[in-house]
Design a protein around this motif. Structure first.
Motif, short mmCIF file in Angstrom:
data_model
loop_
_atom_site.label_atom_id
_atom_site.label_comp_id
_atom_site.label_asym_id
_atom_site.label_seq_id
_atom_site.Cartn_x
_atom_site.Cartn_y
_atom_site.Cartn_z
N ILE A 65 1.07 -3.31 5.85
CA ILE A 65 3.06 -1.98 5.02
C ILE A 65 3.17 -1.07 6.53
CG2 ILE A 65 3.58 -1.04 3.45
CD1 ILE A 65 2.04 -2.81 1.71
N LEU A 66 1.98 -0.35 6.70
CA LEU A 66 2.30 0.53 7.30
C LEU A 66 3.08 0.22 8.49
CD1 LEU A 66 2.35 3.56 8.25
CD2 LEU A 66 -0.36 3.91 8.70
N THR A 110 1.51 6.60 5.59
CA THR A 110 -0.36 6.95 5.49
C THR A 110 -0.04 7.37 4.09
OG1 THR A 110 -0.05 8.11 7.77
CG2 THR A 110 -1.97 8.72 6.24
N LEU A 111 0.73 8.00 3.02
CA LEU A 111 0.81 8.85 1.54
C LEU A 111 0.37 7.61 0.82
CD1 LEU A 111 3.36 11.51 2.31
CD2 LEU A 111 0.94 11.96 1.96
N HIS A 112 1.01 6.52 0.71
CA HIS A 112 1.12 5.41 0.26
C HIS A 112 -0.44 4.25 0.30
CE1 HIS A 112 1.11 0.72 -0.01
NE2 HIS A 112 1.44 0.81 -1.25
N LEU A 113 -0.94 4.62 1.03
CA LEU A 113 -2.31 4.14 1.93
C LEU A 113 -3.17 4.93 1.11
CD1 LEU A 113 -4.39 2.35 3.16
CD2 LEU A 113 -4.06 4.20 5.30
N TYR A 150 0.95 0.72 -10.94
CA TYR A 150 0.69 1.03 -9.37
C TYR A 150 1.27 0.26 -8.19
CZ TYR A 150 -3.08 0.20 -5.96
OH TYR A 150 -3.82 -0.08 -5.16
N ILE A 151 2.55 -0.84 -8.93
CA ILE A 151 3.11 -1.74 -7.51
C ILE A 151 3.97 -0.63 -7.77
CG2 ILE A 151 4.80 -3.20 -8.14
CD1 ILE A 151 3.21 -4.99 -9.68
N PHE A 152 4.85 0.28 -8.08
CA PHE A 152 5.65 0.81 -7.54
C PHE A 152 5.68 1.96 -7.00
CE2 PHE A 152 7.59 0.23 -11.70
CZ PHE A 152 9.11 -0.19 -11.07
N LEU A 153 4.23 1.39 -5.92
CA LEU A 153 4.05 2.81 -5.15
C LEU A 153 4.67 2.53 -4.02
CD1 LEU A 153 0.28 4.18 -6.13
CD2 LEU A 153 2.09 5.11 -6.27
N GLY A 154 4.25 0.59 -3.84
CA GLY A 154 4.98 0.33 -2.76
C GLY A 154 6.30 0.46 -2.57
N LEU A 155 7.04 1.44 -3.24
CA LEU A 155 8.18 1.39 -2.66
C LEU A 155 8.73 2.90 -1.94
CD1 LEU A 155 10.58 1.84 -6.70
CD2 LEU A 155 10.57 0.08 -5.02
N LEU A 156 7.52 3.46 -1.65
CA LEU A 156 7.52 5.03 -1.25
C LEU A 156 8.12 4.56 0.46
CD1 LEU A 156 7.28 7.89 -0.33
CD2 LEU A 156 5.00 7.09 -0.38
N PRO A 157 7.21 3.21 1.09
CA PRO A 157 7.43 3.42 2.74
C PRO A 157 8.74 2.57 2.74
CG PRO A 157 5.08 1.67 1.89
CD PRO A 157 5.98 2.96 0.46
N LEU A 158 8.95 1.69 1.58
CA LEU A 158 10.15 0.50 1.32
C LEU A 158 11.09 1.58 1.69
CD1 LEU A 158 9.18 -2.31 -0.35
CD2 LEU A 158 9.10 -2.26 2.21
N LEU A 159 10.99 2.45 1.06
CA LEU A 159 12.23 3.71 0.60
C LEU A 159 12.50 4.93 2.11
CD1 LEU A 159 13.16 4.73 -2.63
CD2 LEU A 159 13.97 3.32 -1.54
#
Length: 463
Positions: free
Chosen positions: A149-150, A112-115, A88-97
């Motif tokens: 995050i967004l 938005t997709l991450h949220l 689940y934590i790896f979902l945060g890579l999307l906005p960071l990358l």
């Protein structure tokens, strides 16, 4: 952001995702202690699709969005495959990358997709992920966290873009200043063996960056042949002696025009001491060189006639005397020159002086010298001529002047009084010879058109 920059970002994202998919698969195997081919197959398939789009270099913006969507799918599959907080934590890579793109739309889509995915797993799979420790009311905290995050990513993008824009504006201002000052920038990378040049470099040399790229030999071809030695010195100083170089030399443009440039360059070495690149600037100094040539010329020549002035004449006399050869000085003064100025104007007088100067130069040898002392007075240095030879030169001068000068359709009569002094052994001083020649010239004025040649060795001063 233009398509070229987006394509470069897509290349970097493709490399990062390849590494991430490989690492994620290894971590999944180590964590679950079993080999599941689902993730490697999914990651490999996505990489192939993305590689095809990136390699085609078409639709870079679409490829950017497709990359983010595929990463979103892969991350969600990771969580669905392994219902753990770690996945689940790896979902945060999307906005960071997505920050790599430095694009507001890309970051907004990724955020938005991450949220959405984060809230989806919290609301639907909270018991599997968090062992029932969360209820639906806790979703508000995840919503706020996702929005933070967004917001952070968007603010970061806006700030970095503003700073980047300022840097680009500063770079553009510097480029404009360098271009207005005729300064060209160049860089030669030993890794790619290619030369990169600025627009000003193209304007100064006349060679485009396309014609120079991959053809470094053309730089040598543009050097003026007589200055190739200086060009080789520049290379030796930077590559062999490992120091900066500063030289002035000429180049030949493709249209044949010759220009002066000042070349400044310096080498750059890596931590191991290996040469990695050369870079520097070229500054056009053609106007400065022309001005220097003009100043140097005027320092030794008469501005109106181009003849040697007193300084150059003195140097020539000192160079000639003391060799045991006869030296003769002719002091020539134009008759009635003032009447020419009064009748036809000073422009006519100037043209007459230039005409007389040209005639006198044509009537003597290359080793002799004609000098304008000022006004309508000229002095001629004759080297290694006996008395008969000096008289023949004077006869040629009188005959040439007798032809007159045609100014705007009107024939102007020209005559001159000439006084001559000679030193048979060439050891007399210039001052003594000039005084005697000047006195002889005035005797000629009083006595008509007769010419007296003084041949005494010791040149006594006139009474």
């Amino acid at each position: 952001m233009d398509a070229h920059h987006i394509h470069n970002k897509n290349v970097w994202m493709l490399r990062l995702l390849a590494g991430f998919f490989a690492i994620a698969s290894v971590i999944h195997v180590l964590a679950s202690r079993n080999i599941d081919a689902a993730q490697p197959i999914l990651g490999g398939s996505m990489l192939l699709v993305l590689a095809g789009f990136v390699g085609s270099r078409r639709w870079p913006r679409f490829t950017m969005m497709l990359t983010l969507v595929m990463l979103f799918i892969y991350l969600n599959v990771m969580v669905l495959t392994d219902m753990s907080v770690t996945s689940y934590i790896f979902l945060g890579l999307l906005p960071l990358l997505s920050l790599i793109y430095q694009n507001v739309v890309a970051v907004a889509v990724a955020g938005t997709l991450h949220l959405i995915s984060m809230l989806f797993f919290v609301l639907v799979y909270r018991e599997s992920l968090f062992n029932g420790e969360l209820d639906r009311s806790d979703a508000s905290y995840f919503l706020v966290y996702g929005l933070l995050i967004l917001s952070f990513c968007l603010i970061y993008i806006l700030i970095t873009r503003r700073l980047s824009q300022r840097a680009e504006d500063s770079e553009q201002r510097l480029r404009d200043i360098l271009e207005s000052a005729s300064v060209g920038i160049w860089t030669y990378d030993f890794t790619t063996m290619e030369l990169e040049v600025s627009d000003s470099f193209e304007q100064i040399t006349g060679y485009s960056r396309q014609s120079l790229k991959g053809h470094i030999s053309r730089v040598q071809e543009m050097i003026y042949p007589d200055d190739l030695g200086l060009f080789y010195e520049v290379q030796q100083e930077m590559i062999i002696q490992k120091r900066s170089s500063n030289k002035e030399y000429r180049i030949v443009r493709p249209d044949g025009e010759i220009r002066w440039i000042q070349g400044r360059g310096r080498p750059y070495f890596n931590a191991l001491g290996n040469l990695v690149r050369l870079e520097g600037v070229i500054i056009e100094i053609t106007e400065r060189k022309q001005l220097e040539d003009t100043i140097h010329f005027l320092a030794f020549h008469d501005e109106l006639t181009g003849l040697a002035n007193r300084t150059k004449f003195n140097a020539k006399f000192e160079e000639t005397k003391g060799h045991g050869q006869p030296i003769a000085l002719m002091f020539l003064d134009l008759d009635n020159f003032k009447e020419v100025n009064d009748t036809f104007g000073h422009e006519a007088g100037d043209e007459l002086l230039k005409h007389i100067a040209s005639r006198l130069v044509s009537l003597v040898r290359a080793e002799d010298m004609v000098c304008r002392l000022g006004g309508d007075e000229f002095v001629i240095l004759l080297v290694d001529l006996n008395e008969d030879g000096v008289i023949k030169v004077m006869d040629r001068i009188r005959s040439s002047l007798a032809e007159g000068y045609v100014y705007r359709g009107t024939l102007i009569g020209v005559s001159a009084s000439i006084g001559t002094s000679m030193s048979l052994d060439g050891n007399a001083s210039l001052e003594d010879m000039l005084r005697l020649a000047d006195a002889t010239m005035y005797d000629v004025k009083r006595g008509g058109d007769s010419i007296r040649v003084t041949t005494e060795r010791n040149l006594p001063l006139p009474s």
